[in-house]
Design a protein around this motif. Structure first.
Motif, PDB file in Angstrom:
ATOM      1  N   ASP A  65      -4.042   3.763   9.699  1.00 27.63           N
ATOM      2  CA  ASP A  65      -3.637   4.910   8.887  1.00 27.63           C
ATOM      3  C   ASP A  65      -3.606   4.589   7.401  1.00 27.63           C
ATOM      4  O   ASP A  65      -3.623   5.515   6.567  1.00 27.63           O
ATOM      5  N   LEU A  66      -3.592   3.304   7.053  1.00 26.52           N
ATOM      6  CA  LEU A  66      -3.455   2.915   5.645  1.00 26.52           C
ATOM      7  C   LEU A  66      -4.778   2.627   4.955  1.00 26.52           C
ATOM      8  O   LEU A  66      -4.817   2.559   3.725  1.00 26.52           O
ATOM      9  N   VAL A  67      -5.847   2.433   5.721  1.00 27.28           N
ATOM     10  CA  VAL A  67      -7.105   1.965   5.132  1.00 27.28           C
ATOM     11  C   VAL A  67      -8.265   2.887   5.491  1.00 27.28           C
ATOM     12  O   VAL A  67      -8.335   3.413   6.598  1.00 27.28           O
ATOM     13  N   ARG A 115       1.363   4.098  -3.018  1.00 24.67           N
ATOM     14  CA  ARG A 115       0.668   5.299  -2.545  1.00 24.67           C
ATOM     15  C   ARG A 115      -0.841   5.097  -2.548  1.00 24.67           C
ATOM     16  O   ARG A 115      -1.608   5.910  -3.057  1.00 24.67           O
ATOM     17  N   LEU A 116      -1.237   3.994  -1.935  1.00 26.21           N
ATOM     18  CA  LEU A 116      -2.655   3.626  -1.886  1.00 26.21           C
ATOM     19  C   LEU A 116      -3.258   3.890  -0.509  1.00 26.21           C
ATOM     20  O   LEU A 116      -4.328   3.367  -0.185  1.00 26.21           O
ATOM     21  N   GLN A 117      -2.603   4.719   0.290  1.00 25.16           N
ATOM     22  CA  GLN A 117      -3.117   5.017   1.616  1.00 25.16           C
ATOM     23  C   GLN A 117      -4.545   5.545   1.519  1.00 25.16           C
ATOM     24  O   GLN A 117      -4.874   6.322   0.629  1.00 25.16           O
ATOM     25  N   GLY A 118      -5.388   5.117   2.463  1.00 25.26           N
ATOM     26  CA  GLY A 118      -6.794   5.483   2.421  1.00 25.26           C
ATOM     27  C   GLY A 118      -7.620   4.584   1.525  1.00 25.26           C
ATOM     28  O   GLY A 118      -8.758   4.898   1.188  1.00 25.26           O
ATOM     29  N   CYS A 119      -7.051   3.428   1.161  1.00 26.69           N
ATOM     30  CA  CYS A 119      -7.751   2.508   0.268  1.00 26.69           C
ATOM     31  C   CYS A 119      -8.870   1.766   0.987  1.00 26.69           C
ATOM     32  O   CYS A 119      -8.931   1.708   2.219  1.00 26.69           O
ATOM     33  N   HIS A 120      -9.760   1.191   0.184  1.00 23.98           N
ATOM     34  CA  HIS A 120     -10.688   0.169   0.656  1.00 23.98           C
ATOM     35  C   HIS A 120      -9.961  -1.164   0.522  1.00 23.98           C
ATOM     36  O   HIS A 120      -9.567  -1.546  -0.584  1.00 23.98           O
ATOM     37  N   ILE A 136       0.834  -1.202   0.000  1.00 23.06           N
ATOM     38  CA  ILE A 136       0.000   0.000   0.000  1.00 23.06           C
ATOM     39  C   ILE A 136       0.871   1.255   0.000  1.00 23.06           C
ATOM     40  O   ILE A 136       0.614   2.210  -0.756  1.00 23.06           O
ATOM     41  N   GLU A 137       1.904   1.249   0.816  1.00 18.62           N
ATOM     42  CA  GLU A 137       2.770   2.430   0.898  1.00 18.62           C
ATOM     43  C   GLU A 137       3.563   2.629  -0.388  1.00 18.62           C
ATOM     44  O   GLU A 137       3.704   3.765  -0.867  1.00 18.62           O
ATOM     45  N   GLN A 138       4.063   1.543  -0.976  1.00 14.39           N
ATOM     46  CA  GLN A 138       4.883   1.688  -2.182  1.00 14.39           C
ATOM     47  C   GLN A 138       4.092   2.281  -3.330  1.00 14.39           C
ATOM     48  O   GLN A 138       4.617   3.109  -4.093  1.00 14.39           O
TER      49      GLN A 138
END
Length: 277
Positions: A120-122, A95-100, A91-93
Motif C-alpha cells: 500500500d505504500l509503494v 506522506r510519500l505513499q505511492g512512492c518509487h 513514508i507515512e510521516q
C-alpha cells in the motif's frame, strides 16, 4: 550539483532518522525514496536525487537507524524487519505513499520487504545488488562481522571494498573507491551490529509470490556479494509477472555508484510503468 538539498531529522518508529530531501515537496510526479547499503550512507544517492528532483519528483533519502547520522541502536533493534518498519513509518510521516522505492543491497532488502508486506505504500520497487533469500555466504561473513564488532573496520577496509565494488571499478575508478574508503574508515564498532542484522536476515521469497507491485532487480555483472541469479533472476521469478531483472556491465555490488547513468536509464523505465511518462 545545483539542486538544493534540505537536511533534517525524522522521529519515527521509536528512533530518529537523518534524511535529505530535494525537489518539490509535492509534485505532479510520484515521490522517490532511496535507501542505502550497509557500510555506506544516504550521500551515495545525491547524484540520482538531483536527476529526479529536476524532473519534478519529490525525492528523499535517509540513513538507516544505527548508521550514518541516524540514531544509534542496539543489535536487537537492527533487524531487516525493524528497518522496514522504519521505512514504512518514514513514508507515512512525510506522506510519500505511492512512492518509487529504490534500495541498494541492505536498502534493497528493505525495498523487497516493503513490496511484500506494505504494498500500500509503494508504487514500484527497485532492488539493486540485493537478494530475497537468506545470506548464502553467512559462514564466510561471520568472522568479518565479529571483527567489526570488536575492532571496527580496522584492517578490513580492503575486504569490504572488494565486496562492494567490481574488479573493473577497483582498477579503474580510484576516485570513487578512495571516497568510500574514507567513509568506511570512519565507521566504529557499531557497524558490526548493523552487519549482523544483514547476514542473519530471513528469506522473503515466499512472501513475494503474486506481489502486485512492479519489482525491478538490478545486478552488476561482477557483483562479488551476490551473483546474477541471486540479485536478478531469483528475485524476478519470486515476484512473478510483475517482476523483471537487468544486468549492468562494469558494475559490482554498488552499481548505482559505479554505473549511475545506466542505472538511471533502468529507473526511468521502471518509474514509467506507473507515472505514464
Amino acid at each position: 550539483m545545483s539542486t538544493a538539498l534540505i537536511h533534517g531529522k525524522a522521529p519515527v518508529n521509536g528512533t530518529t532518522l537523518a534524511y535529505t530531501q530535494a525537489g518539490p515537496r509535492e509534485g505532479r510526479r510520484r515521490p522517490v525514496v532511496f535507501s542505502h547499503p550497509l557500510f555506506f550512507n544516504r550521500t551515495q544517492w545525491y547524484e540520482l536525487m538531483a536527476r529526479y528532483a529536476e524532473l519534478g519528483h519529490p525525492v528523499y533519502t535517509y540513513d538507516h537507524r544505527g548508521q550514518g547520522e541516524s540514531a544509534r541502536a542496539v543489535r536487537e533493534d537492527l533487524s531487516i524487519a525493524t528497518l522496514t518498519e522504519d521505512a514504512a513509518a518514514f513514508i507515512e510521516q512525510y506522506r510519500l505513499q505511492g512512492c518509487h522505492f529504490v534500495g541498494a543491497s541492505l536498502g534493497g532488502f528493505v525495498a523487497l520487504w516493503l513490496a511484500a508486506l506494505r504494498p500500500d505504500l509503494v508504487s514500484t520497487v527497485t532492488a539493486i545488488g540485493s537478494s530475497a533469500e537468506e545470506e548464502y555466504k553467512r559462514a564466510d561473513y561471520e568472522p568479518l562481522v565479529d571483527h567489526l564488532t570488536a575492532h571496527g573496520p580496522t584492517q578490513v577496509v580492503d575486504p569490504i571494498l572488494n565486496i562492494m565494488f567490481s574488479d573493473w571499478t577497483l582498477e579503474n575508478n580510484h576516485s570513487l573507491t578512495t571516497t568510500w574508503r574514507a567513509v568506511i574508515n570512519c565507521l566504529d564498532q557499531s557497524i558490526g551490529d548493523a552487519s549482523h542484522g544483514v547476514i542473519t536476515r530471513p528469506r522473503i521469497v515466499e512472501k513475494l509470490h503474486n506481489c502486485a507491485v512492479p519489482v525491478l532487480a538490478i545486478g552488476g555483472d561482477d557483483d562479488h556479494a551476490y551473483p546474477g541469479d541471486i540479485s536478478g533472476e531469483n528475485i524476478a521469478n519470486a515476484v512473478g509477472r510483475h517482476g523483471r531483472h537487468v544486468r549492468i556491465e562494469h558494475a559490482g555490488h554498488s552499481a548505482a555508484l559505479e554505473q549511475c547513468e545506466a542505472v538511471a536509464r533502468h529507473l526511468d523505465e521502471q518509474f514509467a510503468f506507473t507515472d505514464g511518462v
